[in-house]
Design an enzyme around this catalytic site. Structure first.
Site, PDB file in Angstrom:
ATOM      1  N   PRO A  76       4.534  -5.138   5.868  1.00  0.00           N
ATOM      2  CA  PRO A  76       3.503  -4.657   6.784  1.00  0.00           C
ATOM      3  C   PRO A  76       2.567  -5.722   7.362  1.00  0.00           C
ATOM      4  O   PRO A  76       1.362  -5.723   7.096  1.00  0.00           O
ATOM      5  CB  PRO A  76       2.741  -3.654   5.923  1.00  0.00           C
ATOM      6  N   CYS A  77       3.097  -6.595   8.195  1.00  0.00           N
ATOM      7  CA  CYS A  77       2.266  -7.642   8.798  1.00  0.00           C
ATOM      8  C   CYS A  77       1.195  -7.063   9.713  1.00  0.00           C
ATOM      9  O   CYS A  77       0.193  -7.740   9.990  1.00  0.00           O
ATOM     10  CB  CYS A  77       3.128  -8.669   9.523  1.00  0.00           C
TER      11      CYS A  77
END
Length: 172
Positions: A140-141
Site C-alpha cells: 500500500p504505497c
C-alpha cells in the site's frame, strides 16, 4: 526493481499469467507468477480485458474487486517470497516489509516508513522504492505521505492516492 520473466525451461506452473479484475472504477490488470501477484495496474475505465484473458477468475482478483468496492481487505502477499523473486536489495526488501505492515486506513510519512524499515536517514530513497512499487494497493504505497501532511505523488494519476485513502477512510 523490475519483475523478471520466468527462467527458460521453467515448468508451466512457473509461467506468468495475466488476468483482469473489474471494479466500479474500471478494469484493472494483474500479473501472477506461481499464483502470486508480481505486477498490478489499478483500474482504468478505458481498459478492456484482452481477448482470451481471464476476468475475475482468480482469488486475488476477487480480493481486489472487494477492496475497490470499499471492503476492508487484507492481502495475503508473501512479502519474503516477493522480494526474493524481484531480486530486491536488502534496503528495498526492508522498505517493502515495513510498507506491508502499514495498516488499512492509516498513513505514515516517508520518514516514518524509512525509520520503521530500519533506515531512518533514507527517507528520500524510501520514496524511490515507493515510486517503483509494482503492486500498488497490495503493497500500500498510497498510505505513504509527505512529512508536511501533503499526499505527494502517486504514479501517472495522483488523484488515485486521494481516492484510495478516501476509500479506506484515512482522509475525508
Amino acid at each position: 526493481m523490475t519483475t523478471r520473466a520466468s527462467a527458460p525451461g521453467a515448468s508451466p506452473g512457473d509461467a506468468r499469467r495475466e488476468t483482469y479484475y473489474s471494479t466500479r472504477f474500471g478494469v484493472g490488470r494483474l500479473e501472477l507468477l506461481r499464483g502470486q501477484p508480481v505486477a498490478l495496474e489499478i483500474p482504468d475505465r478505458a481498459r478492456r480485458a484482452h481477448a482470451g484473458a481471464a476476468l475475475d477468475d482468480d482469488p486475488w482478483c476477487g480480493l481486489l474487486t472487494r477492496y475497490f468496492d470499499g471492503e476492508r481487505v487484507a492481502f495475503p502477499l508473501d512479502v519474503e517470497a516477493y522480494v526474493r523473486q524481484l531480486g530486491c536489495t536488502a534496503f528495498e526488501a526492508d522498505v517493502l516489509r515495513a510498507l506491508a505492515r502499514v495498516p488499512y486506513g492509516r498513513t505514515v510519512s516517508y520518514r516514518d516508513l524509512a525509520r520503521d524499515a530500519g533506515h531512518p536517514a533514507a527517507w528520500r530513497a524510501t520514496g524511490t522504492v515507493m515510486a517503483r512499487n509494482e503492486l500498488p494497493v497490495i503493497l500500500p504505497c498510497h498510505r505513504v505521505t509527505r512529512s508536511d501532511g501533503q499526499l505527494g505523488n502517486y504514479g501517472d494519476d495522483p488523484s488515485w492516492k486521494r481516492r484510495l485513502l478516501e476509500l479506506e477512510g484515512a482522509i475525508r
